[in-house]
Design an enzyme around this catalytic site. Structure first.
Site, PDB file in Angstrom:
ATOM      1  N   LYS A  17      18.341   1.599 -21.335  1.00 30.59           N
ATOM      2  CA  LYS A  17      17.268   1.539 -22.183  1.00 30.59           C
ATOM      3  C   LYS A  17      17.733   0.946 -23.491  1.00 30.59           C
ATOM      4  CE  LYS A  17      17.810   4.995 -25.055  1.00 30.59           C
ATOM      5  NZ  LYS A  17      17.865   5.016 -26.545  1.00 30.59           N
ATOM      6  N   ASP A 145      15.688  11.685 -23.281  1.00 27.72           N
ATOM      7  CA  ASP A 145      15.589   9.960 -22.813  1.00 27.72           C
ATOM      8  C   ASP A 145      15.589  10.195 -21.124  1.00 27.72           C
ATOM      9  OD1 ASP A 145      15.851   9.100 -25.252  1.00 27.72           O
ATOM     10  OD2 ASP A 145      17.827   8.442 -24.992  1.00 27.72           O
TER      11      ASP A 145
END
Length: 309
Positions: A17, A145
């Site tokens: 990401k 995350d």
């Protein structure tokens, strides 16, 4: 039992990401900071293969420094497998094979992607059949995350970054990522941020528990407008990352000069994310930066989260 669970192995792919936006609040007594961030999953993946075993083991490939990735309970993927086993009262083990492509300690959530992939792979291999909500809960226990790597796409993260709300993102955004052989420690970067803010007299006595993502950033994502999104790129950790690695500022400058709309440090760094107006420009930027001796990658987003192949 699922079809996948009858096989000898399960192969899951999960994306890295970038943080399109990252606002960081003041440090609280528990050591954490409130966050307001926009995650975007990009086409740089971690692959995790899970095989039946009596005990838990882990192997890793795709990294030059084998010592940079732990093979014990310090590894998020190993912890994910054991957490799932405990939560479902599964009495066997698993042999995990991780094939890495996301830079280690690069601020792109590679370890979190491994953990998300391990959860999905073991759930399928063992036939434990957890609901998406339960999988999200387990992912959140592993790190801020990990839930995003599970879901992918584009999402707004608040709290510690683990409270996710999907964000509508139309079209495709092209990025050139400039990776680095030398990683940056996330705790070190956060500590540096606190020090810098303290020197500026910006430490609040009672930091807010939640922050907000600016509306123009969400509008840019919703419209698929790369130019508008470039104007909203922001990272509160960037000053701290650049303090630790002054060369990062030069990489952003080079990228913009080569044709990128704008760039920023991704997460806690040191990976630099350069937003480009289209795939062709991204390829040109990649070629120019490679010619300058850097290690650029052309990726796009948003892409799906952890999926069985």
């Amino acid at each position: 039992m699922s079809v996948a669970a009858t096989a000898g192995s399960v192969h899951v792919r999960a994306p890295g990401k970038i943080n399109v936006y990252l606002g960081v609040g003041g440090r609280h007594d528990d050591g954490y900071h409130a966050l307001a961030t926009v995650f975007q999953a990009v086409s740089l993946y971690e692959d995790v293969i899970a095989r039946h075993a009596d005990d838990f083991s882990l192997t890793v490939s795709g990294v030059e420094d084998v010592d940079s990735v732990p093979l014990d309970d310090r590894n998020l993927a190993m912890r994910a497998a054991k957490l799932l086993a405990t939560a479902t009262e599964y009495t066997g083990g698993v042999a995990l094979e991780i094939r890495k492509s996301v830079p280690v300690a690069g601020g792109m959530g590679g370890g979190s992607a491994d953990a998300a992939a391990a959860l999905v792979a073991c759930d399928a291999l063992w036939g434990t059949g957890l609901s998406p909500a339960r999988m999200h809960d387990l992912a959140a226990r592993l790190g801020a995350d990990v839930p995003f790597a599970l879901h992918g796409g584009t999402a707004v993260g608040t709290g510690r970054g683990d409270q996710l709300n999907p964000a509508l993102a139309r079209g495709r955004f092209d990025w050139v990522l400039v990776t680095s052989e030398e990683g940056l420690s996330t705790p070190v970067v956060y500590e540096r941020l606190d020090i810098l803010r303290g020197e500026e007299g910006a430490l609040a006595d009672d930091p807010p528990l939640s922050l907000d993502v600016p509306i123009p950033v969400l509008q840019a994502l919703r419209s698929g407008d790369a130019l508008q999104l470039a104007e909203g790129l922001f990272n509160d950790l960037q000053a701290a990352a650049v303090y630790e690695r002054p060369d990062l500022e030069d990489v952003i400058r080079r990228g913009v000069e080569a044709g990128a709309l704008q760039g920023l440090v991704s997460g806690s760094g040191p990976t630099i994310a350069l937003l480009c107006p289209d795939p062709e420009t991204a390829q040109d930027v990649q070629t120019t930066l490679r010619g300058a001796g850097l290690d650029p990658l052309h990726v796009h987003g948003p892409v799906a989260g952890a999926r069985i192949l």
